[in-house]
Design an enzyme around this catalytic site. Structure first.
Site, PDB file in Angstrom:
ATOM      1  CD  GLU A 135      -2.681  -1.230   2.551  1.00  0.00           C
ATOM      2  OE1 GLU A 135      -2.527  -0.352   3.425  1.00  0.00           O
ATOM      3  OE2 GLU A 135      -3.525  -2.137   2.633  1.00  0.00           O
ATOM      4  N   PRO A 136       0.308   2.408  -0.263  1.00  0.00           N
ATOM      5  CG  PRO A 136      -1.018   4.059  -1.233  1.00  0.00           C
ATOM      6  CD  PRO A 136      -1.065   2.663  -0.706  1.00  0.00           C
ATOM      7  N   GLY A 139       5.048  -1.187   2.854  1.00  0.00           N
ATOM      8  CA  GLY A 139       5.683  -2.119   1.927  1.00  0.00           C
ATOM      9  C   GLY A 139       6.231  -3.282   2.721  1.00  0.00           C
ATOM     10  CB  THR A 166       3.308  -8.537 -10.199  1.00  0.00           C
ATOM     11  OG1 THR A 166       4.393  -7.797  -9.648  1.00  0.00           O
ATOM     12  CG2 THR A 166       3.786  -9.317 -11.409  1.00  0.00           C
ATOM     13  CG  ASP A 252       7.204 -20.376   4.726  1.00  0.00           C
ATOM     14  OD1 ASP A 252       7.859 -19.327   4.851  1.00  0.00           O
ATOM     15  OD2 ASP A 252       6.571 -20.908   5.659  1.00  0.00           O
ATOM     16  CD  GLU A 378       6.391 -12.863  -3.196  1.00  0.00           C
ATOM     17  OE1 GLU A 378       5.431 -12.088  -3.397  1.00  0.00           O
ATOM     18  OE2 GLU A 378       6.297 -13.910  -2.555  1.00  0.00           O
TER      19      GLU A 378
HETATM   20  C1  LIG Z   1       7.951  -4.153 -10.046  1.00  0.00           C
HETATM   21  C2  LIG Z   1       7.339  -4.402  -8.710  1.00  0.00           C
HETATM   22  C3  LIG Z   1       6.390  -5.392  -8.576  1.00  0.00           C
HETATM   23  C4  LIG Z   1       5.776  -5.613  -7.338  1.00  0.00           C
HETATM   24  N1  LIG Z   1       4.790  -6.567  -7.246  1.00  0.00           N
HETATM   25  C5  LIG Z   1       4.090  -6.665  -6.093  1.00  0.00           C
HETATM   26  C6  LIG Z   1       2.941  -7.508  -6.014  1.00  0.00           C
HETATM   27  O1  LIG Z   1       2.583  -8.229  -6.953  1.00  0.00           O
HETATM   28  N2  LIG Z   1       2.214  -7.473  -4.866  1.00  0.00           N
HETATM   29  C7  LIG Z   1       2.562  -6.717  -3.799  1.00  0.00           C
HETATM   30  O2  LIG Z   1       1.864  -6.735  -2.805  1.00  0.00           O
HETATM   31  N3  LIG Z   1       3.660  -5.927  -3.828  1.00  0.00           N
HETATM   32  C8  LIG Z   1       4.427  -5.882  -4.950  1.00  0.00           C
HETATM   33  N4  LIG Z   1       5.512  -5.039  -4.999  1.00  0.00           N
HETATM   34  C9  LIG Z   1       5.886  -4.267  -3.845  1.00  0.00           C
HETATM   35  C10 LIG Z   1       7.121  -4.825  -3.135  1.00  0.00           C
HETATM   36  O3  LIG Z   1       6.816  -6.032  -2.500  1.00  0.00           O
HETATM   37  C11 LIG Z   1       7.587  -3.744  -2.165  1.00  0.00           C
HETATM   38  O4  LIG Z   1       8.154  -2.712  -2.956  1.00  0.00           O
HETATM   39  C12 LIG Z   1       8.598  -4.253  -1.176  1.00  0.00           C
HETATM   40  O5  LIG Z   1       7.980  -5.093  -0.251  1.00  0.00           O
HETATM   41  C13 LIG Z   1       9.295  -3.111  -0.420  1.00  0.00           C
HETATM   42  O6  LIG Z   1       8.374  -2.221   0.090  1.00  0.00           O
HETATM   43  P1  LIG Z   1       8.537  -0.646  -0.142  1.00  0.00           P
HETATM   44  O7  LIG Z   1       8.756  -0.447  -1.605  1.00  0.00           O
HETATM   45  O8  LIG Z   1       7.411   0.047   0.505  1.00  0.00           O
HETATM   46  O9  LIG Z   1       9.883  -0.283   0.583  1.00  0.00           O
HETATM   47  P2  LIG Z   1      10.092   0.001   2.149  1.00  0.00           P
HETATM   48  O10 LIG Z   1       9.446  -1.060   2.959  1.00  0.00           O
HETATM   49  O11 LIG Z   1       9.719   1.410   2.416  1.00  0.00           O
HETATM   50  O12 LIG Z   1      11.655  -0.176   2.259  1.00  0.00           O
HETATM   51  C14 LIG Z   1      12.591   0.791   1.771  1.00  0.00           C
HETATM   52  C15 LIG Z   1      13.979   0.302   2.134  1.00  0.00           C
HETATM   53  O13 LIG Z   1      14.097   0.147   3.567  1.00  0.00           O
HETATM   54  C16 LIG Z   1      14.481  -1.165   3.912  1.00  0.00           C
HETATM   55  N5  LIG Z   1      13.838  -1.583   5.161  1.00  0.00           N
HETATM   56  C17 LIG Z   1      12.513  -1.569   5.441  1.00  0.00           C
HETATM   57  N6  LIG Z   1      12.274  -2.041   6.682  1.00  0.00           N
HETATM   58  C18 LIG Z   1      13.483  -2.387   7.173  1.00  0.00           C
HETATM   59  C19 LIG Z   1      13.915  -2.948   8.417  1.00  0.00           C
HETATM   60  N7  LIG Z   1      13.050  -3.259   9.387  1.00  0.00           N
HETATM   61  N8  LIG Z   1      15.248  -3.156   8.596  1.00  0.00           N
HETATM   62  C20 LIG Z   1      16.147  -2.856   7.611  1.00  0.00           C
HETATM   63  N9  LIG Z   1      15.789  -2.300   6.427  1.00  0.00           N
HETATM   64  C21 LIG Z   1      14.491  -2.093   6.206  1.00  0.00           C
HETATM   65  C22 LIG Z   1      14.032  -2.009   2.730  1.00  0.00           C
HETATM   66  O14 LIG Z   1      14.773  -3.209   2.652  1.00  0.00           O
HETATM   67  C23 LIG Z   1      14.295  -1.089   1.562  1.00  0.00           C
HETATM   68  O15 LIG Z   1      15.626  -1.161   1.189  1.00  0.00           O
HETATM   69  C24 LIG Z   1       6.163  -4.845  -6.217  1.00  0.00           C
HETATM   70  C25 LIG Z   1       7.146  -3.856  -6.351  1.00  0.00           C
HETATM   71  C26 LIG Z   1       7.720  -3.629  -7.573  1.00  0.00           C
HETATM   72  C27 LIG Z   1       8.752  -2.529  -7.699  1.00  0.00           C
END
Ligand SMILES: Cc1cc2nc3c(=O)[nH]c(=O)nc-3n(C[C@H](O)[C@H](O)[C@H](O)COP(=O)(O)OP(=O)(O)OC[C@H]3O[C@@H](n4cnc5c(N)ncnc54)[C@H](O)[C@@H]3O)c2cc1C
Length: 401
Positions: A135-136, A139, A166, A252, A378
């Site tokens: 969600e916005p 992540g 996706t 998993d 994932e």
């Molecule tokens: C092309 C694409 C396809 C996708 N497809 C799907 C899909 O089909 N379904 C779906 O639900 N989502 C999907 N996503 C979303 C994806 O799963 C998220 O982008 C991902 O989980 C990371 O979330 P975020 O982008 O909000 O980054 P954030 O959670 O904001 O993280 C930003 C950075 O901070 C780091 N970080 C966050 N928390 C911690 C912590 N506790 N400790 C250390 N570092 C941390 C992260 O590793 C990352 O480097 C997709 C994203 C992309 C770009």
């Protein structure tokens, strides 16, 4: 004991997957990288072929993940998870973006296969399902989602926003994560199958991306979306003891597959780089220590070793799933190792090939772009490492964040 040789019974599947990747994916790889948001119609024929394969016990792609199977008498089973992993590696050797947009092979299908009851498994058979968690405002911290599901008679009413889904535009339905009650924490998060075209389920836009451009990535708004209570996957009860375990089970199964995607792309890059280096007169010798060889050969050997480690970890995670052994730790290890190696290997291959690696005359630059996402979705690299650390140190998510 784990035997990591490819079982003979899967050799034919691996060959078929490789052939499909070589004949359908590779020739269309650049075309759909450039024609972002255009549906690769060539996949329909391939999907029909794969449906035939699945019906006869084969099948490749994320969607076919199945729950652990019963052990056979010898107590050691190489089953559908390993088979899917091997098929996925081959297909992604062809093109990972195209695999991600294969009809009926979505990550939502994996969720359905992992947590749906038998009636739901039957009902969603043959459907293409995407997965919407992100969600916005949320992540990595998927336990903090804000999309709500409120019971209204035989229906749930869903409200919220989902981004980066996706195959969201192309799939028949989307598995949407929503909370029944935010005050009850992660245990109240359930997944709901929302059919495309359900009133209130609005596609806001498609994303433009660095890589995997053949795969559509959708942003949705949900406004009073009514789904029947039978569309809730798994148990409707909020079990605070079990917490997040129900929905997390999906990962998993899917994380080793995302590892497999990275392994497939990286292998493609290694093969192409070996060809380029060989043509340039670089000799790679497995009988001599790396430090006695040219810098290019030594780098290549190092990249291959990194690739091999990722490959073995992914095989282990899939094998454990087939043998009904809890594999969360190994699934995260495989995803972390393969996600990072996939990016490192493909980028170093661009470097080794020099200007040819950077040019669109070769697919090396595309593979470097495509592989980055496999270390993000994932569960990012950092999140996988966090999960591994928690498991090894026996810490809960509140103790180690
Ligand atoms: C092309 C694409 C396809 C996708 N497809 C799907 C899909 O089909 N379904 C779906 O639900 N989502 C999907 N996503 C979303 C994806 O799963 C998220 O982008 C991902 O989980 C990371 O979330 P975020 O982008 O909000 O980054 P954030 O959670 O904001 O993280 C930003 C950075 O901070 C780091 N970080 C966050 N928390 C911690 C912590 N506790 N400790 C250390 N570092 C941390 C992260 O590793 C990352 O480097 C997709 C994203 C992309 C770009």
């Amino acid at each position: 004991m784990i035997n990591l040789e490819i079982p003979k019974k899967f050799e034919q599947l691996v060959d078929q997957a490789h052939q499909a990747a070589a004949e359908f994916f590779r020739p269309n790889s650049r075309k759909y990288d450039q024609a972002e948001h255009t549906y690769p119609k060539e996949l329909d024929m391939l999907a029909a072929l794969l449906d035939g394969l699945s019906a006869s016990g084969g099948g490749t792609g994320a969607g076919g993940v199945r729950r652990g199977e019963k052990k056979d008498k010898e107590g050691n089973k190489n089953g559908s998870n390993l088979q899917l992993l091997l098929g996925t590696i081959e297909m992604c050797w062809g093109d990972v973006g195209l695999l991600l947009t294969m009809p009926r092979q979505g990550l939502g299908n994996a969720a359905i296969a992992s947590v749906a009851n038998d009636e739901q498994l039957e009902r969603y058979k043959g459907k293409w399902a995407a997965m919407a968690i992100t969600e916005p405002d949320t992540g990595s911290d998927s336990g903090a989602i804000r999309t709500t599901a409120v019971k209204d008679g035989d229906y749930y009413v869903l409200n919220g926003e989902k981004i980066f889904v996706t195959s969201g535009e192309r799939a028949d339905c989307v598995v949407v994560w929503a909370t029944l009650d935010r005050s009850l924490g992660k245990a109240a998060i359930k997944s709901f199958v929302v059919d495309r075209g359900t009133p209130g389920f609005e596609l806001v836009r498609l994303e433009h991306k660095l890589g995997i451009r053949a795969s559509d990535t959708a942003h949705f708004r949900l406004e009073n979306v009514r789904v029947h209570k039978d569309n809730l996957l798994g148990s409707p009860e909020v079990n605070t003891e079990q917490g997040f375990a129900g929905v997390m089970q999906t990962f998993d199964n899917t994380r080793p597959l995302v590892a497999a995607m990275a392994i497939g792309v990286a292998r493609a890059a290694l093969e192409e780089t070996r060809r380029i280096l060989t043509e340039a007169g670089v000799k790679i010798d497995y009988d001599r220590p790396a430090f006695t060889q040219s810098a290019a050969a030594a780098t290549f050997l190092q990249l291959e070793a990194d690739w091999e480690a990722a490959y073995l970890l992914a095989l282990e995670a899939a094998w454990m799933a087939d043998n009904r052994q809890p594999n969360s730790l190994q699934a995260s290890m495989a995803k972390a190792k393969a996600g990072r190696s996939g990016s490192d290997v493909t980028l170093r291959c661009v470097e080794l090939a020099g200007s040819l690696g950077y040019s669109e005359n070769s697919l090396l630059e595309k593979w470097a772009r495509d592989s980055k996402i496999l270390d993000i979705f994932e569960g990012t690299q950092q999140i996988q490492q966090l999960i591994v650390a928690r498991r090894l140190l026996s810490k809960s998510s509140s103790e180690l964040k």
